[in-house]
Design a protein around this motif. Structure first.
Motif, PDB file in Angstrom:
ATOM      1  N   GLU A   1      -7.376 -12.555   0.963  1.00 54.77           N
ATOM      2  CA  GLU A   1      -6.515 -11.447   1.110  1.00 54.77           C
ATOM      3  C   GLU A   1      -6.197 -11.509   2.635  1.00 54.77           C
ATOM      4  O   GLU A   1      -7.162 -11.609   3.362  1.00 54.77           O
ATOM      5  CB  GLU A   1      -7.285 -10.152   0.705  1.00 54.77           C
TER       6      GLU A   1
ATOM      7  N   GLU B   1      -2.115  -4.117  11.087  1.00 60.58           N
ATOM      8  CA  GLU B   1      -2.717  -3.101  11.046  1.00 60.58           C
ATOM      9  C   GLU B   1      -3.803  -3.172  12.475  1.00 60.58           C
ATOM     10  O   GLU B   1      -3.743  -2.096  13.201  1.00 60.58           O
ATOM     11  CB  GLU B   1      -3.830  -2.989   9.821  1.00 60.58           C
TER      12      GLU B   1
ATOM     13  N   TRP C   1       0.889  -1.298   0.160  1.00 60.09           N
ATOM     14  CA  TRP C   1       0.059   0.171  -0.104  1.00 60.09           C
ATOM     15  C   TRP C   1       0.823   1.350  -0.006  1.00 60.09           C
ATOM     16  O   TRP C   1       0.603   2.193   0.801  1.00 60.09           O
ATOM     17  CB  TRP C   1      -0.928  -0.012   1.259  1.00 60.09           C
TER      18      TRP C   1
ATOM     19  N   LYS D   1      -9.421  -1.678  -6.622  1.00 61.96           N
ATOM     20  CA  LYS D   1     -10.222  -1.354  -5.219  1.00 61.96           C
ATOM     21  C   LYS D   1     -11.408  -0.441  -5.972  1.00 61.96           C
ATOM     22  O   LYS D   1     -10.893   0.740  -6.487  1.00 61.96           O
ATOM     23  CB  LYS D   1      -9.451  -0.680  -4.366  1.00 61.96           C
TER      24      LYS D   1
HETATM   25  C1  GCU Z   1      -8.511  -0.732   5.741  1.00 63.13           C
HETATM   26  C2  GCU Z   1      -7.475   0.101   6.086  1.00 63.13           C
HETATM   27  C3  GCU Z   1      -7.213   1.150   4.894  1.00 63.13           C
HETATM   28  C4  GCU Z   1      -7.191   0.536   3.558  1.00 63.13           C
HETATM   29  C5  GCU Z   1      -8.506  -0.407   3.347  1.00 63.13           C
HETATM   30  C6  GCU Z   1      -8.474  -1.499   2.213  1.00 63.13           C
HETATM   31  O1  GCU Z   1      -9.729  -0.132   5.871  1.00 63.13           O
HETATM   32  O2  GCU Z   1      -7.587   0.899   7.174  1.00 63.13           O
HETATM   33  O3  GCU Z   1      -6.006   1.833   5.108  1.00 63.13           O
HETATM   34  O4  GCU Z   1      -7.230   1.097   2.408  1.00 63.13           O
HETATM   35  O5  GCU Z   1      -8.577  -1.258   4.406  1.00 63.13           O
HETATM   36  O6  GCU Z   1      -8.208  -2.622   2.301  1.00 63.13           O
HETATM   37  O7  GCU Z   1      -8.824  -1.206   1.037  1.00 63.13           O
END
Ligand code: GCU
Length: 844
Positions: free
Chosen positions: A405, A411, A172, A300
């Motif tokens: 996933e 996190e 990310w 996404k």
């Molecule tokens: C979680 C995460 C985000 C991320 C999102 C994702 O919510 O906190 O930072 O972008 O997942 O998996 O798209």
């Protein structure tokens, strides 16, 4: 000759700093002479590489074998690119099955190989490593090296095939070099809007990933920047792909759905609009021109504010298929994320449920995706929580290829400032049986494509390595990355065995080290669950801010949908069909029936599926609230053992890694107490039900900072309030930025104590603290966890910044005086919560 090379190799290992950069690929010399002797006797005399091109993974394999053998047994074998049949005995041959059969006659039955598979044959001084493809040959080489590095020189004939074709990692990383949910420095891929000029770390990383059989990397954030696809960056991405290629790793890319508009200047990004379709096909052609082996795209869409096809009333399948068509001529695939939900949901509606979203968005699209689309599904229906049931979507779209996933990034699991060994959690999900149509339907068989006969499938692991030499910010957390790769190849492996191998490779053969790392690691997930969120209520971290420390109230009364529905009397989401959100009914009928019924729902998911009084009795016999209290005490207690166990390994582990791990485990032990007290105080306050054992809200060993004589300090509330003991802390408000807190210990019985100072370490300042006992210096510390952990939590007095330091074994007489002098720095106000005077071995 042998002896001198071995000494050289030993020297090389000792002088090279053990800073973690080599991960599990250290190739440290075998410490045991008997094993070494066996190794030397079984060793071939030459390495024969069946490919001499520098970009070939076979060439890489031969070089790696040479370096590994030199490191492990001190023998410097030559690499030969000449292949004559006579070289077969006493040779280590590495190549593809096709090349091998060409050179040595048809000996290897290629029909037994799956793509990327390999054969490893070790037999009396000769080693044959044959891959289905070049990548497979490299995997075979790493398998052999892993064995010898663990002192295993036994003869073997191993045919190994992957369980699933997709074994990707997702990063990310943002173009500016920051990393979303990154806790170990900046990006190794990007900076200043561009691909970094120096990709040395990417090559080192690719080597680690190849050794665990990862076959593709997506370097850029799923919240993708359209500029990733500008001409300069495509050239840069090409350089990344060039660095990955010799390691058998393909590049994949996250896309911003609105790129045709944001980058291409079109006035639409409607996936059915011809101009948009041609924009994507031209962009894809441009990408494949520079990166002919591009693995594909990760998308996404319509999630958490990201653009997507729903904007134009097109379906998610329309969106996925747009990209699938673009990459199809090049053999590429599209990983389309199922993480689609409404983050503005109305929490007042009892039947609303974010956990239902994936099935609601994707169910009706089953069969509508093109063959090269894979729907990428987070393991649970919410978001990488400490415990979730397997995401029901896995069993709802049989016609669609699926990938699971997982998140190596911790996190919601302590962000690598706590250590949690996650594979036991992953295994629980992978082994979960949906019992679809009353047949065995394990998650791992579903994602491998076996259960529903899908042509594709596999694994995506979210990783947040950064420029820190430990890669992940915590040396022990590297076991998670290692295990991810191994499980993606073979999910039937045990989390315990993987850990033992990793420890041997990472820290050597000492039995105390092996046992300690194993004991600590396997205790981490249960402990973390105990001191964070229990019984399926989710992690209970602050979901509105940094997802790190405790903040149970943040779950509710907002649109994000991570609700606990905690009231003064009840807690838990009612996900039954009968009376709740209906989520239990998204599972196939046997499982649905089990989750629908409180009697057959396992205790550890009871609050995920049911809304119950705090006094509800669990199968364990405890009430829900007492379980909360006990678990928090147990989990925090277990965390105290981590630094103590680790400390006993001093001198058995190189200094830098030993100290860095010790610092973090000590931090974790302290922050586990913050968690314990915050959660217990919150639910005690809400429910007004006392702890049967009288511990919650009752800390006789503590002296609250607000009881000290204060100069320059004033009383403050933490936010949330329960993240301060007795709901109150003190912070410096004096204009000169100095404060003093003094107390006479009139109630203490003279003796030896551990003295703990609870304070708040916020980012944006490095306050100084000096503690004195009767004016004699006791401890000095600085609020610089952001430097020492490499991880900045929070700029407020809260559950993220709350922490503590302890001085062990202090002689204290009744009537002694403790003084703390604080010097504020910027926004860091040298805030204090309490001092605990604790008899050794006890906890306040
Ligand atoms: C979680 C995460 C985000 C991320 C999102 C994702 O919510 O906190 O930072 O972008 O997942 O998996 O798209």
């Amino acid at each position: 000759m042998r002896a001198s090379l071995r000494i050289l190799a030993l020297c090389a290992v000792f002088v090279s700093a053990e800073d973690g950069l080599a991960g599990w690929l250290r190739y440290a010399p075998i410490p045991d002479d008997t094993i070494l002797q066996q190794g030397l006797e079984s060793l071939p005399s030459v390495i024969v590489s069946l490919n001499s091109s520098r970009v070939s993974p076979v060439y890489t394999a031969a070089k790696e074998l040479q370096a590994g053998i030199l490191g492990v047994v001190g023998e410097n074998l030559n690499v030969s690119y000449e292949t004559t049949a006579s070289e077969q005995s006493s040779s280590l041959i590495v190549g593809t099955a096709a090349a091998f059969n060409d050179n040595y006659g048809t000996q290897v039955d290629v029909s037994k190989f799956a793509p990327d598979g390999f054969l490893l044959r070790v037999k009396k001084g000769s080693v044959t490593i044959v891959g289905q493809n070049e990548r497979g040959a490299l995997y075979g080489a790493f398998e052999y090296l892993s064995r010898i590095a663990r002192g295993d020189f036994a003869e073997v004939e191993l045919l190994s095939n992957p369980d699933a074709p997709i074994r990707w990692v997702n990063h990310w990383d943002n173009l500016d070099g920051s990393i979303e949910r990154g806790y170990a420095g900046l990006s190794i891929f990007f900076g200043n809007g561009l691909v970094l000029p120096d990709l040395t770390r990417v090559a080192q990383y690719a080597r680690l990933l190849a050794s665990i059989k990862i076959n593709a990397i997506v370097p850029n954030n799923v919240n993708a920047n359209a500029n990733t696809l500008n001409a300069t960056n495509i050239e840069g991405l090409g350089r990344i792909a060039d660095v990955l290629r010799p390691w058998g790793i393909q590049l994949g890319l996250s896309l911003n759905f609105a790129s045709p508009q944001l980058l291409g200047g079109l006035n639409t990004f409607d996936p059915l609009e011809p101009a948009v379709i041609s924009w994507w096909s031209e962009k894809t052609a441009e990408l494949y021109k520079r990166v002919p082996d591009l693995a594909g795209f990760l998308v996404k869409a319509n999630s958490e504010g990201q653009p997507g096809p729903l904007t134009y009333n097109r379906t998610l399948a329309d969106g996925a298929n747009l990209f699938a068509k673009a990459v199809q001529p090049y053999g590429g695939i599209v990983l389309f994320r199922a993480f689609v939900y409404n983050h503005h949901a109305d929490w007042n509606v009892w039947t609303n449920d974010r956990a239902n979203a994936a099935v609601e968005f994707f169910n009706h699209l089953d069969g509508k995706f093109l063959d090269n689309v894979v729907v990428q599904i987070k393991y649970g229906a919410i978001d990488f929580q400490v415990r979730e049931p397997a995401n029901p979507l896995f069993a709802n779209i049989p016609e669609t290829s699926k990938a699971i996933e997982l998140q190596i990034t911790q996190e919601y699991l302590g962000q690598q400032s706590h250590f949690v060994y996650i594979p036991p959690l992953w295994k629980e999900i992978l082994d979960f049986d949906f019992r679809d149509e009353s047949k065995t339907s394990l998650v791992r068989d579903i994602v491998a494509g076996r259960r529903y006969n899908n042509s594709l499938g596999g694994y995506a692991g979210v990783v947040n390595v950064g420029t820190n030499t430990s890669w992940l910010g915590h040396h022990l957390a590297m076991s998670n990355l290692y295990a991810y790769g191994l499980l993606a190849w073979d999910p039937t492996l045990s989390a315990e065995d993987i850990l033992d191998d990793w420890t041997r490779l990472t820290f050597g053969f000492d039995p105390d080290v092996l046992k300690t790392v194993s004991d600590i690691s396997l205790a981490t997930w249960p402990a973390y669950e105990d001191y964070s969120g229990n019984l399926g209520i989710q992690t209970l971290t602050d979901i509105l801010y940094t997802h790190f420390g405790p903040n149970p109230a943040s779950q509710d009364n907002n649109g994000w949908g991570q609700w606990t529905r905690a009231t003064q009397t009840h807690i838990g989401m009612d996900r039954t069909v009968r009376n709740g959100t209906g989520n239990a009914g998204q599972y196939p009928h046997e499982v649905a029936a089990a989750f629908e019924n409180i009697e057959t729902t396992p205790d550890n998911l009871i609050l995920w599926f049911h809304h119950v009084p705090y006094t509800h009795r669990l199968k364990s016999g405890k009430t829900v609230i007492q379980h909360f209290y006990d678990a928090h005490y147990d989990g925090a207690q277990t965390a105290q053992t981590f630094p103590v166990r680790w400390e006993a390994l001093r001198n058995k582990i190189d200094v830098q890694r030993f100290e860095e791990v010790l610092f973090r485990l000590t931090y974790q032990a302290g922050h586990a107490i913050v968690w314990r007290d915050s959660i217990n105080n919150f639910y005690h306050n809400l429910s007004r039900i006392d702890d049967e054992h009288g511990r919650v809200g009752n800390h006789p060993h503590r002296i609250e900072a607000e009881r000290f004589n204060l100069k320059g300090y004033s009383l403050v509330k933490a936010d949330p309030v329960e993240t301060a003991s007795n709901f109150t802390a003190v912070a410096i408000t004096a204009a000169d930025g100095r404060g003093e807190a003094v107390i006479k210990l009139d109630d203490v019985v003279s003796g030896t104590y551990d003295v703990a100072f609870a304070y708040y370490d916020v980012i944006g300042g490095r306050a100084r603290y000096s503690a004195f006992l009767n004016e004699q210096p006791l401890l000095e510390w600085i609020g610089n966890l952001e430097d020492k952990l490499g991880h900045a939590f929070s700029n407020k007095i809260d559950g993220h910044s709350a922490t503590r330091v302890t001085v062990k074994k202090v002689e204290i007489q009744k009537g002694d005086e403790i003084k703390i002098v604080g010097v504020k720095d910027g926004v860091e106000t040298a805030a204090l919560d309490y001092v605990a005077i604790v008899p050794p071995g006890e906890l306040d």
